[in-house]
Write a protein that holds these residues in place. Structure first.
Motif, short mmCIF file in Angstrom:
data_model
loop_
_atom_site.label_atom_id
_atom_site.label_comp_id
_atom_site.label_asym_id
_atom_site.label_seq_id
_atom_site.Cartn_x
_atom_site.Cartn_y
_atom_site.Cartn_z
N ILE A 99 56.28 -17.02 35.88
CA ILE A 99 55.53 -15.79 36.16
C ILE A 99 56.28 -14.57 35.66
N LEU A 100 57.58 -14.49 35.93
CA LEU A 100 58.38 -13.34 35.48
C LEU A 100 58.42 -13.28 33.96
N GLY A 101 58.51 -14.43 33.31
CA GLY A 101 58.48 -14.45 31.85
C GLY A 101 57.13 -13.96 31.32
N SER A 102 56.05 -14.34 32.00
CA SER A 102 54.72 -13.88 31.60
C SER A 102 54.60 -12.37 31.74
N MET A 103 55.28 -11.81 32.73
CA MET A 103 55.22 -10.37 32.97
C MET A 103 55.97 -9.57 31.90
N ALA A 104 56.73 -10.24 31.05
CA ALA A 104 57.35 -9.56 29.91
C ALA A 104 56.31 -9.25 28.84
#
Length: 319
Positions: A99-104
């Motif tokens: 999820i955090l990677g997607s938020m990049a």
């Protein structure tokens, strides 16, 4: 056998792309251009905006936190975990990092991983999606290749086949679901900073400045740092380790990239959980993995050993 080699030997399967197929649409190209141009313009405007007083302590805090968590979502999650399997996480860590990677806002996890695995397979040779040496080693060719490696390749209509290069991710229901909800993580990434700015300052001005710094400037900075690993770190830098390409270590990118710019060791030993292997080589991504290991959240971490480093440093023997 690596995931890429297994994919190459696997029979053809029905396409099951998580978001976006193997051909990029005009709409995707337009959205991509928007996410490149707008943050870049804001980044250029950052100094006069700050000089004009539109930068407060809450903006600094929000921008730093958002940059740190999305950066490490890419470096620890997308890159070292999902692409190279440098460690094994529990389910909560796996989902959080995806999820955090997607938020990049660098694309769904399956697409990102497929691109990067193909890059490693053909690094700086025909087939590499983003080599700066694509147009030769003349000055004109390198300038053109640098632009291509930095962001031009993102507009290539032919996308890397996810079924071929990331079949393991397409079998993971959690990652497929997160990839299909990429649009939602984009909205969270965009709206979270102004929401935090409003709650910290109780003013619409606080929300507006937090949006400028924590959303727009942060996205632009993070994107260009990430793309610099493709362009700068495959053109410049020291090469103390044996690799099959032009990957180099660029020290001044180490902190903003979370340690990814110790790129020569990474290409010499892709599954290593740490890229900066010397004491003075800052690698915050490796530190995050180390902390998670101490808490028991990840296991089987592939830390570099002195013997492994020495083997990569030794000159390659003639065939």
């Amino acid at each position: 056998m690596s995931a890429i080699d297994q994919a190459d030997q696997a029979p053809s399967q029905p396409e099951r792309a998580t978001l976006g197929g193997d051909t990029q649409s005009r709409w995707e190209q337009f959205a991509l251009a928007l996410f490149i141009v707008v943050p870049f313009v804001a980044f250029l405007a950052a100094i006069p905006v700050a000089w004009g007083g539109w930068l407060g302590w809450s903006d600094v805090l929000i921008t730093f936190v958002m940059y740190a968590i999305t950066l490490h979502g890419v470096t620890v999650g997308y890159h070292r975990l999902f692409t190279h399997k440098a460690f094994k996480p529990n389910r909560a860590v796996k989902i959080t990092l995806a999820i955090l990677g997607s938020m990049a806002i660098e694309g769904p996890v399956a697409r990102w991983v497929a691109d990067h695995r193909k890059h490693h397979k053909y690094s700086d040779r025909d087939g590499d999606p983003h080599s700066p040496w694509r147009y030769g080693n003349s000055l004109g060719g390198l300038v053109k290749g640098f632009v291509w490696a930095h962001f031009g390749w993102l507009f290539d209509p032919e996308q890397t086949p996810q079924q071929k290069y990331a079949p393991d991710l397409l079998k993971d229901r959690d990652l497929v679901r997160i990839s299909r909800l990429f649009w939602m993580w984009v909205l969270v990434s965009i709206l979270l900073p102004p929401a935090a700015g409003f709650l910290l300052t109780w003013s619409w001005q606080g929300a507006a400045t937090a949006f400028f710094w924590g959303t727009v400037v942060r996205i632009g900075l993070l994107h260009h740092v990430t793309w610099s690993i493709n362009s700068i770190c495959h053109t410049l830098g020291e090469r103390p380790f044996t690799s099959r390409d032009f990957s180099g270590n660029v020290w001044w990118l180490a902190i903003p990239s979370g340690g990814e710019s110790w790129h020569n060791l990474h290409h010499a030993d892709p599954t290593s959980a740490r890229h900066g292997v010397k004491r003075w080589q800052f690698d915050t991504s490796a530190r995050v993995i180390w902390i998670m290991e101490k808490f028991g959240w990840v296991r089987d971490v592939r830390w570099p050993t002195p013997e492994r480093i020495a083997a990569k440093t030794a000159p390659r023997q003639p065939a």
